[in-house]
Write a protein that holds these residues in place. Structure first.
Motif, short mmCIF file in Angstrom:
data_model
loop_
_atom_site.label_atom_id
_atom_site.label_comp_id
_atom_site.label_asym_id
_atom_site.label_seq_id
_atom_site.Cartn_x
_atom_site.Cartn_y
_atom_site.Cartn_z
N TYR A 1 0.90 -1.27 -0.02
CA TYR A 1 0.03 0.02 -0.02
C TYR A 1 0.91 1.18 0.14
O TYR A 1 1.85 1.29 0.50
CB TYR A 1 -0.91 0.14 1.37
CG TYR A 1 -1.93 -1.06 1.47
CD1 TYR A 1 -2.97 -1.11 0.73
CD2 TYR A 1 -1.70 -2.13 2.33
CE1 TYR A 1 -4.02 -2.13 0.75
CE2 TYR A 1 -2.53 -2.82 2.62
CZ TYR A 1 -3.57 -2.93 1.81
OH TYR A 1 -4.50 -4.03 1.89
N ARG B 1 -9.00 -10.22 1.25
CA ARG B 1 -9.70 -9.52 -0.01
C ARG B 1 -8.94 -9.93 -1.24
O ARG B 1 -9.51 -10.01 -2.30
CB ARG B 1 -9.23 -7.84 0.27
CG ARG B 1 -10.06 -7.12 1.25
CD ARG B 1 -10.13 -5.70 1.15
NE ARG B 1 -8.64 -5.14 1.64
CZ ARG B 1 -8.18 -4.89 2.64
NH1 ARG B 1 -9.05 -4.94 3.98
NH2 ARG B 1 -7.14 -4.34 2.92
N SER C 1 -3.05 -8.21 14.98
CA SER C 1 -3.81 -7.21 14.14
C SER C 1 -2.62 -6.47 13.27
O SER C 1 -1.62 -6.18 13.81
CB SER C 1 -4.31 -6.09 15.21
OG SER C 1 -4.80 -5.05 14.63
N GLY C 2 -2.75 -6.26 12.28
CA GLY C 2 -1.85 -5.66 11.41
C GLY C 2 -0.93 -6.60 10.48
O GLY C 2 0.03 -6.05 10.05
N SER C 3 -1.02 -7.78 10.82
CA SER C 3 -0.09 -8.74 10.23
C SER C 3 -0.73 -8.82 8.67
O SER C 3 0.50 -9.54 7.99
CB SER C 3 -0.09 -10.03 11.09
OG SER C 3 -1.29 -10.55 11.11
N GLY C 4 -1.76 -8.59 8.20
CA GLY C 4 -1.93 -8.60 6.84
C GLY C 4 -2.97 -9.58 6.61
O GLY C 4 -3.16 -10.01 5.47
N LYS C 5 -3.68 -9.96 7.46
CA LYS C 5 -4.83 -11.14 7.34
C LYS C 5 -5.97 -10.60 6.32
O LYS C 5 -6.49 -11.41 5.52
CB LYS C 5 -5.27 -11.38 8.69
CG LYS C 5 -4.25 -12.10 9.46
CD LYS C 5 -5.15 -12.53 11.12
CE LYS C 5 -5.95 -11.26 11.84
NZ LYS C 5 -5.00 -10.32 12.02
N SER C 6 -6.45 -9.48 6.76
CA SER C 6 -7.64 -9.00 5.82
C SER C 6 -6.95 -8.71 4.51
O SER C 6 -7.89 -8.81 3.57
CB SER C 6 -8.20 -7.80 6.43
OG SER C 6 -8.73 -8.20 8.07
N THR C 7 -5.86 -8.28 4.27
CA THR C 7 -5.28 -8.05 2.94
C THR C 7 -5.43 -9.22 2.08
O THR C 7 -5.67 -9.19 0.99
CB THR C 7 -3.97 -7.57 3.11
OG1 THR C 7 -4.09 -6.14 3.80
CG2 THR C 7 -3.29 -7.30 1.70
N ARG D 1 1.08 4.93 1.57
CA ARG D 1 0.42 6.06 2.38
C ARG D 1 0.67 7.16 1.62
O ARG D 1 1.94 7.59 0.89
CB ARG D 1 0.97 5.96 3.53
CG ARG D 1 0.77 4.50 4.13
CD ARG D 1 -0.27 5.07 5.50
NE ARG D 1 -0.89 3.82 6.03
CZ ARG D 1 -0.25 3.07 6.95
NH1 ARG D 1 1.07 3.07 7.33
NH2 ARG D 1 -0.94 2.09 7.54
N ALA E 1 2.14 -5.07 3.27
CA ALA E 1 1.06 -5.79 3.97
C ALA E 1 1.36 -7.14 3.80
O ALA E 1 1.15 -8.11 4.83
CB ALA E 1 -0.24 -5.36 3.56
N1 LIG Z 1 -6.15 0.52 2.39
C1 LIG Z 1 -4.96 0.49 2.98
N2 LIG Z 1 -4.09 1.41 3.01
C2 LIG Z 1 -3.05 1.59 3.51
N3 LIG Z 1 -2.59 0.84 4.36
C3 LIG Z 1 -3.47 -0.40 4.61
C4 LIG Z 1 -4.58 -0.42 3.94
N4 LIG Z 1 -5.28 -1.65 4.27
C5 LIG Z 1 -4.41 -2.24 5.41
N5 LIG Z 1 -3.18 -1.46 5.35
C6 LIG Z 1 -1.96 -1.65 6.35
O1 LIG Z 1 -1.71 -3.09 5.88
C7 LIG Z 1 -1.20 -3.76 7.03
C8 LIG Z 1 -2.08 -4.95 7.17
O2 LIG Z 1 -3.44 -4.75 7.45
P1 LIG Z 1 -4.50 -5.70 7.63
O3 LIG Z 1 -4.33 -6.56 6.30
O4 LIG Z 1 -5.76 -5.05 7.60
O5 LIG Z 1 -4.05 -6.59 8.83
P2 LIG Z 1 -4.95 -7.48 9.52
O6 LIG Z 1 -6.11 -7.87 9.11
O7 LIG Z 1 -4.31 -8.73 9.75
O8 LIG Z 1 -5.42 -6.95 10.92
C9 LIG Z 1 -1.41 -2.82 8.38
O9 LIG Z 1 -0.02 -2.16 8.37
C10 LIG Z 1 -2.47 -1.80 7.75
O10 LIG Z 1 -2.30 -0.61 8.19
#
Ligand SMILES: Nc1ncnc2c1ncn2[C@@H]1O[C@H](COP(=O)(O)OP(=O)(O)O)[C@@H](O)[C@H]1O
Ligand SMILES: [Mg+2]
Length: 286
Positions: free
Chosen positions: A16, A61, A52-58, A18, A32
């Motif tokens: 990503y 998706r 949290s923040g490890s990249g699971k939701s990424t 920023r 991520a």
């Molecule tokens: N849309 C986005 N834009 C910028 N950074 C993102 C975005 N989505 C997630 N991140 C960053 O990517 C990393 C992984 O996030 P995420 O996949 O949500 O982790 P988890 O689901 O494990 O908590 C984090 O550092 C988060 O801040």
């Protein structure tokens, strides 16, 4: 071709950008996901655990083609999903359905529950989904009149039952759940986890289940991948990873105070003591 994995993830990266904090420095990048590879077999219950923040939701998706990888591929049933034409994406949306963490955020508050549950079916071309909606509400332990009401009229656990009914509406092959019980009261987590486990079994679904809590993953998954800072640091049978963790990060996860585990055991025991109560009836309707 039945030996082919249902989901094959190869060298997946997602970076990503920023927004720039200073004109003098380039926009900061967040890596991520870095080089993630794994297979999910048909019928497997695959857990993904990490803080949290490890990249699971990424990762989730990308699995669902809701986002495009920076590099690497996700293949579903042998077909790479990014860049699929709309018609093929529709097939993927039918076969792979997601339940998200926050049922309030993922359910449209202006829609009646019957329409929320029917929506994916209608999107697939179903003309009269009424009987199917009634069947789905019963399958997730909601009363028949639930369809006439709106999401805010239900408790958190019941809203997650609505999300699950909606996800199952298209008879998917894969159910993906991203922290499905993390937003719920501890007392209803075991009910929702047991419901998910029962439905996965009953419909012979493949499950991809995400949690920050290894004890929750252990409850429902036979395989687990441990994600740390965007990489898989350990992958194996859940009992092996939990019983004899090899990576220091996994050891830390296992050592984390197992309060939820105790709570789960407590609730399950209490459920049993109450006897054959229909699921959902314990939760008050607000
Ligand atoms: N849309 C986005 N834009 C910028 N950074 C993102 C975005 N989505 C997630 N991140 C960053 O990517 C990393 C992984 O996030 P995420 O996949 O949500 O982790 P988890 O689901 O494990 O908590 C984090 O550092 C988060 O801040
Ligand atoms: Mg997440």
């Amino acid at each position: 071709m039945s030996g082919q994995p249902l989901i094959a993830v190869r060298d997946l990266e997602r970076t990503y950008r920023r927004s720039r904090t200073s004109l003098l420095s380039p926009p900061p990048e967040v890596h991520a996901l870095r080089g993630v590879s794994f297979d999910v077999a048909r019928g497997e219950r695959f857990g993904i655990v990490g803080e949290s923040g490890s990249g699971k939701s990424t990762l989730i998706r990308l699995l669902c083609a809701l986002d495009t990888p920076t590099a690497g591929t996700v293949a579903f049933d042998g077909e790479v999903v990014s860049g699929l034409p709309e018609r093929r994406l529709r097939g993927l949306r039918r076969d792979l359905q997601v339940v998200f963490q926050d049922p309030m955020g993922s359910l449209d508050p202006r829609m009646r529950v019957r329409d929320i549950v029917a929506e994916p079916l209608v999107a697939q071309g179903e003309r009269d989904p009424r009987a199917r909606v009634a069947e789905l509400l019963a399958d997730v332990g909601l009363p028949p009149d639930a369809g006439e009401r709106y999401p805010h009229q239900f408790s958190g656990g019941q809203r997650q039952r609505i999300s699950i009914a909606r996800a199952l509406s298209t008879r998917p092959k894969v159910l993906v759940a991203d922290e499905p019980v993390s937003a719920l009261d501890v007392s209803v987590r075991a009910q929702i986890l047991n419901l998910l486990a029962d439905l996965v079994e009953e419909h012979a679904l493949t499950l991809v289940f995400v949690s920050h809590d290894l004890s929750v993953v252990r409850h429902v998954c036979d395989t687990v991948a441990v994600v740390h800072e965007g990489r898989i640091v350990e992958l194996g049978p859940t009992e092996q990873v939990h019983g004899a963790p090899r990576h220091p990060y996994t050891r830390r996860l296992v050592a984390a105070v197992p309060t939820l585990r105790k709570a789960l055991d407590g609730v399950t025991a209490a459920d049993l003591a109450r006897g054959a109560t229909a699921p959902g009836t314990e939760e008050a309707v607000s």
